[in-house]
Enzyme design. Structure first.
Site, PDB file in Angstrom:
ATOM      1  N   ASP A  12      36.105 -15.079 -11.542  1.00 32.63           N
ATOM      2  CA  ASP A  12      35.046 -14.077 -11.401  1.00 32.63           C
ATOM      3  C   ASP A  12      35.191 -13.307 -10.088  1.00 32.63           C
ATOM      4  O   ASP A  12      35.702 -13.833  -9.100  1.00 32.63           O
ATOM      5  CB  ASP A  12      33.676 -14.788 -11.454  1.00 32.63           C
ATOM      6  CG  ASP A  12      32.540 -13.812 -11.743  1.00 32.63           C
ATOM      7  OD1 ASP A  12      32.810 -12.685 -12.200  1.00 32.63           O
ATOM      8  OD2 ASP A  12      31.381 -14.183 -11.499  1.00 32.63           O
ATOM      9  N   ASN A  60      31.033 -10.971 -22.860  1.00 36.10           N
ATOM     10  CA  ASN A  60      31.620  -9.822 -22.148  1.00 36.10           C
ATOM     11  C   ASN A  60      31.749  -8.574 -23.030  1.00 36.10           C
ATOM     12  O   ASN A  60      31.959  -7.477 -22.515  1.00 36.10           O
ATOM     13  CB  ASN A  60      32.982 -10.180 -21.539  1.00 36.10           C
ATOM     14  CG  ASN A  60      32.892 -11.064 -20.303  1.00 36.10           C
ATOM     15  OD1 ASN A  60      33.753 -11.917 -20.063  1.00 36.10           O
ATOM     16  ND2 ASN A  60      31.860 -10.879 -19.488  1.00 36.10           N
TER      17      ASN A  60
END
Ligand code: IPE
Ligand code: IPE
Ligand code: MG
Length: 228
Positions: A12, A60
């Site tokens: 991330d 996502n």
């Protein structure tokens, strides 16, 4: 020093890495791919048996269409170029996630890479794309029903055998970069007793020394698994 058999990483912070430099998010994703390439070599050198990298979650897809398209094309490119790396290190490639709903070209590339590396005897590289733990668990439950299991046969091992990680040891060390204190639907079942390592380092900057630091920290942890 004890080496974790299975290291899982929530990669991330690509967007923030780019934003800090005044660049478009895509540049962060591109640099993130370089970090992943470097870490595969490092992890295999360190004796890790399984590495799972979270690249794209079932959630996502909510991102703007342009970013999703960019991520998919980057993935496609990557799936094609890194076969030599996997060959030279004897790394086996394995996809975690649902192929359904992904561009057909990517589905084909994933299957090809799995087939071409299936005899490799080194580390196993699990790439989580279109992965969500809740989807995985729901599918496992559905498969128990499809397989005609009686209620008393729906055990922990019956469920585990129907996850995408069937046969893979549980996660020992779960790393998340960019400082977020959450698991974001990644390997919930498999991380039941994982050691968590959260670092503020943004993914494109997470390289060999940072992985070594996480492993050093892991070796100082005392794991009890509920015992004494
Ligand atoms: C991680 O970086 C890559 C993916 C989730 C695809 P992000 O894109 O989440 O970057 P941040 O969190 O916005 O910085
Ligand atoms: C987690 O990152 C998913 C991946 C790294 C692929 P996100 O950036 O999607 O997670 P949240 O939204 O901050 O929880
Ligand atoms: Mg993020």
């Amino acid at each position: 020093m004890s080496i974790p058999a299975h290291v899982a990483i929530i990669m991330d912070g690509n967007g923030r890495w780019a934003a800090q430099r005044g660049w478009a998010r895509i540049k962060g994703h591109k640099e993130g791919v370089k970090a992943a390439e470097e870490l595969l070599d490092a992890a295999s050198d360190m004796g890790i048996k399984h590495i799972s990298l979270f690249a794209f979650s079932t959630e996502n897809w909510k991102r703007p269409a342009a970013e999703v398209a960019t991520l998919m094309s980057l993935l496609r490119l990557y799936l094609r170029i890194f076969l030599p790396q996997l060959r030279s290190r004897q790394i086996r490639f394995h996809h975690l996630g649902s192929l359904a709903g992904m561009p057909v070209g990517i589905q084909r590339d994933i299957k090809t890479l799995e087939a071409e590396t299936k005899a490799n005897e080194g580390m196993v590289f699990h790439l989580a794309v279109n992965y969500g733990s809740r989807l995985e668990l729901a599918q496992a439950a559905r498969r128990c029903v499809e397989d005609g299991l009686k209620p008393e046969e729906v055990t922990e091992s019956a469920l585990a055998a129907r996850l995408w990680t069937a046969g893979v040891p549980d996660v020992d060390l779960l790393i998340r970069t960019s400082g977020e204190m959450r698991i974001s639907n990644f390997l919930l079942w498999q991380s039941a007793y994982a050691e968590f390592y959260i670092t503020d380092c943004l993914w494109p900057d997470f390289r060999t020394p940072q992985l070594q630091q996480a492993l050093d920290e892991y070796s100082r942890r005392e794991r009890r698994f509920g015992g004494l």
